[in-house]
Design an enzyme around this catalytic site. Sequence first.
Site, PDB file in Angstrom:
ATOM      1  N   ASP A  42      18.912  -5.389 -88.406  1.00  0.00           N
ATOM      2  CA  ASP A  42      18.674  -4.358 -87.463  1.00  0.00           C
ATOM      3  C   ASP A  42      17.713  -4.544 -86.831  1.00  0.00           C
ATOM      4  O   ASP A  42      16.400  -4.305 -87.199  1.00  0.00           O
ATOM      5  CB  ASP A  42      18.839  -2.824 -87.885  1.00  0.00           C
ATOM      6  CG  ASP A  42      20.621  -2.620 -88.796  1.00  0.00           C
ATOM      7  OD1 ASP A  42      20.843  -2.788 -87.769  1.00  0.00           O
ATOM      8  OD2 ASP A  42      21.044  -2.863 -89.204  1.00  0.00           O
ATOM      9  N   HIS A  72      28.150  -2.649 -98.467  1.00  0.00           N
ATOM     10  CA  HIS A  72      28.551  -3.947 -98.610  1.00  0.00           C
ATOM     11  C   HIS A  72      27.252  -4.949 -99.632  1.00  0.00           C
ATOM     12  O   HIS A  72      25.881  -4.285 -99.302  1.00  0.00           O
ATOM     13  CB  HIS A  72      28.909  -4.506 -97.132  1.00  0.00           C
ATOM     14  CG  HIS A  72      27.423  -4.307 -96.049  1.00  0.00           C
ATOM     15  ND1 HIS A  72      27.255  -5.450 -96.434  1.00  0.00           N
ATOM     16  CD2 HIS A  72      27.950  -3.851 -95.174  1.00  0.00           C
ATOM     17  CE1 HIS A  72      26.217  -4.834 -95.043  1.00  0.00           C
ATOM     18  NE2 HIS A  72      26.554  -3.538 -94.019  1.00  0.00           N
ATOM     19  N   ALA A  97      29.035   3.283 -96.709  1.00  0.00           N
ATOM     20  CA  ALA A  97      29.783   1.924 -96.280  1.00  0.00           C
ATOM     21  C   ALA A  97      29.333   1.074 -96.897  1.00  0.00           C
ATOM     22  O   ALA A  97      29.203   0.027 -95.984  1.00  0.00           O
ATOM     23  CB  ALA A  97      30.213   2.139 -94.734  1.00  0.00           C
ATOM     24  N   SER A 107      28.914  -2.541 -91.718  1.00  0.00           N
ATOM     25  CA  SER A 107      30.019  -1.801 -92.119  1.00  0.00           C
ATOM     26  C   SER A 107      30.777  -1.345 -91.071  1.00  0.00           C
ATOM     27  O   SER A 107      31.932  -1.135 -91.060  1.00  0.00           O
ATOM     28  CB  SER A 107      29.215  -0.137 -92.486  1.00  0.00           C
ATOM     29  OG  SER A 107      28.088   0.056 -93.656  1.00  0.00           O
ATOM     30  N   ILE A 162      22.591 -10.463 -94.652  1.00  0.00           N
ATOM     31  CA  ILE A 162      23.609 -11.535 -95.319  1.00  0.00           C
ATOM     32  C   ILE A 162      24.897 -11.445 -94.392  1.00  0.00           C
ATOM     33  O   ILE A 162      25.577 -10.529 -93.601  1.00  0.00           O
ATOM     34  CB  ILE A 162      23.771 -10.105 -96.717  1.00  0.00           C
ATOM     35  CG1 ILE A 162      22.443 -10.040 -97.615  1.00  0.00           C
ATOM     36  CG2 ILE A 162      24.887 -10.782 -97.524  1.00  0.00           C
ATOM     37  CD1 ILE A 162      21.773 -10.884 -97.992  1.00  0.00           C
ATOM     38  N   GLN A 194      21.174   9.339 -85.311  1.00  0.00           N
ATOM     39  CA  GLN A 194      21.080   8.499 -84.736  1.00  0.00           C
ATOM     40  C   GLN A 194      22.293   7.682 -83.501  1.00  0.00           C
ATOM     41  O   GLN A 194      22.316   6.230 -83.235  1.00  0.00           O
ATOM     42  CB  GLN A 194      20.209   7.007 -85.192  1.00  0.00           C
ATOM     43  CG  GLN A 194      21.382   7.165 -86.291  1.00  0.00           C
ATOM     44  CD  GLN A 194      20.332   6.135 -87.439  1.00  0.00           C
ATOM     45  OE1 GLN A 194      19.586   6.353 -87.859  1.00  0.00           O
ATOM     46  NE2 GLN A 194      20.527   4.455 -87.204  1.00  0.00           N
ATOM     47  N   GLY A 213      24.946  -6.804 -97.858  1.00  0.00           N
ATOM     48  CA  GLY A 213      23.859  -6.575 -97.315  1.00  0.00           C
ATOM     49  C   GLY A 213      22.767  -6.194 -97.739  1.00  0.00           C
ATOM     50  O   GLY A 213      21.664  -5.734 -97.782  1.00  0.00           O
ATOM     51  N   HIS A 214      23.674  -4.534 -97.555  1.00  0.00           N
ATOM     52  CA  HIS A 214      22.710  -3.222 -98.561  1.00  0.00           C
ATOM     53  C   HIS A 214      22.210  -3.981 -99.784  1.00  0.00           C
ATOM     54  O   HIS A 214      21.136  -3.162-100.252  1.00  0.00           O
ATOM     55  CB  HIS A 214      23.812  -1.723 -98.584  1.00  0.00           C
ATOM     56  CG  HIS A 214      24.225  -1.519 -97.111  1.00  0.00           C
ATOM     57  ND1 HIS A 214      25.630  -1.408 -96.362  1.00  0.00           N
ATOM     58  CD2 HIS A 214      23.541  -1.077 -96.494  1.00  0.00           C
ATOM     59  CE1 HIS A 214      25.433  -1.145 -95.187  1.00  0.00           C
ATOM     60  NE2 HIS A 214      24.226  -0.670 -95.273  1.00  0.00           N
TER      61      HIS A 214
HETATM   62  P1  AMP Z   1      22.826   1.264 -92.225  1.00  0.00           P
HETATM   63  O1  AMP Z   1      23.581   2.051 -93.929  1.00  0.00           O
HETATM   64  O2  AMP Z   1      23.542   0.234 -91.150  1.00  0.00           O
HETATM   65  O3  AMP Z   1      21.995   2.768 -91.356  1.00  0.00           O
HETATM   66  O4  AMP Z   1      21.875  -0.338 -92.681  1.00  0.00           O
HETATM   67  C1  AMP Z   1      20.747   0.211 -93.601  1.00  0.00           C
HETATM   68  C2  AMP Z   1      20.443  -0.884 -94.183  1.00  0.00           C
HETATM   69  O5  AMP Z   1      21.183  -2.138 -94.247  1.00  0.00           O
HETATM   70  C3  AMP Z   1      19.644  -1.458 -92.233  1.00  0.00           C
HETATM   71  O6  AMP Z   1      18.358  -1.435 -93.161  1.00  0.00           O
HETATM   72  C4  AMP Z   1      19.726  -2.144 -91.948  1.00  0.00           C
HETATM   73  O7  AMP Z   1      19.645  -3.116 -91.417  1.00  0.00           O
HETATM   74  C5  AMP Z   1      20.657  -2.974 -93.549  1.00  0.00           C
HETATM   75  N1  AMP Z   1      22.131  -4.560 -93.333  1.00  0.00           N
HETATM   76  C6  AMP Z   1      22.817  -4.021 -92.666  1.00  0.00           C
HETATM   77  N2  AMP Z   1      24.089  -5.117 -93.078  1.00  0.00           N
HETATM   78  C7  AMP Z   1      22.971  -6.360 -93.477  1.00  0.00           C
HETATM   79  C8  AMP Z   1      23.017  -7.251 -93.532  1.00  0.00           C
HETATM   80  N3  AMP Z   1      24.203  -7.594 -93.287  1.00  0.00           N
HETATM   81  N4  AMP Z   1      22.474  -8.015 -94.036  1.00  0.00           N
HETATM   82  C9  AMP Z   1      21.024  -7.769 -94.039  1.00  0.00           C
HETATM   83  N5  AMP Z   1      20.569  -5.864 -94.131  1.00  0.00           N
HETATM   84  C10 AMP Z   1      21.674  -5.489 -94.108  1.00  0.00           C
END
Ligand code: AMP
Length: 274
Positions: A148, A31, A29, A184, A174, A58, A33-34
């Site tokens: 996170d 965006h 999912a 997400s 981001i 998790q 940020g990823h």
């Molecule tokens: P997730 O898919 O939610 O497990 O996130 C994967 C990685 O992307 C993790 O290290 C999150 O901290 C990072 N992440 C998610 N959202 C953001 C964001 N808005 N800005 C920066 N990193 C992000």
Amino acid sequence: MKIFYYSNTLREFLKNKDNNLGFVPTMGALHLGHIALVKEARAICGQVVVSIFVNPHQFNNASDLQQYPRTLVSDLKLLYDAGTDNVFIPSVTDIFSPDSVLSKIDLSPMDTRYEGLYRPGHFRGVVSVLHNMFDIVEPKHVFFGLKDLQQCLVIEKLINGYFPEIHQHNCAIIREHSGLAMSSRNSRLSAQGLNDATEIFRQLSQLKQSALNFTSERNSSIEKLKLKGIQTEYLDLVQLPTMDPIDQPVVGVRQALVFAGYLEGVRLIDNIAV
Ligand code: AMP
């Protein structure tokens, strides 16, 4: 861009890997940020692996796991456009074989505060999946988001304890133009919800300005969030890296304002360095 569905084929392929391999674990999912993590990895590493894996261990809440957005086609497009070399999309049984046990690493005090407290077992699941993934990918650099924040601190424990050769990069949050931290989970909010959720960053920014009066300002922020339909789970000023709550900023110490709460049944987190 190569796509791997099995750990053994990825392992085999990575035998001849660049010894500056970067790894960006995600749950999909995706965006921007990823994608910022992918870009940071590409700037430092010769080759990058991005994983997409919704880790059941998790999620402390079955309906959150079930409702977690899955958008593989657009994820692959975003990764391709960002110049990703390798995508790893394993199955749950590949990463957690039936006889595998969760990591026993000591997570205290992180497993009993904030995300650890409100999401029992969450960090145990995070370190377990990362331990298994790091064993497969054997990266030199790993990239995580400060969105996170507490997760970054927990991963530091894993890396210090088991993977001292890995360099951890904690990347900036981001945000949307509105200030809302990209997530997400934002895709589960209505248009009105997306608008109301901007109050989180607004309140964090205001509290940062008046951090000297944190304890008196905190309740007014919680009230303002409530007016937007946001139920605060926690809103605290904490010292890093311990995440000990503090009443007001301390000179010469890293600290952050941390928030978690619910809007339209969606759990949102954010934080801001102070
Ligand atoms: P997730 O898919 O939610 O497990 O996130 C994967 C990685 O992307 C993790 O290290 C999150 O901290 C990072 N992440 C998610 N959202 C953001 C964001 N808005 N800005 C920066 N990193 C992000």
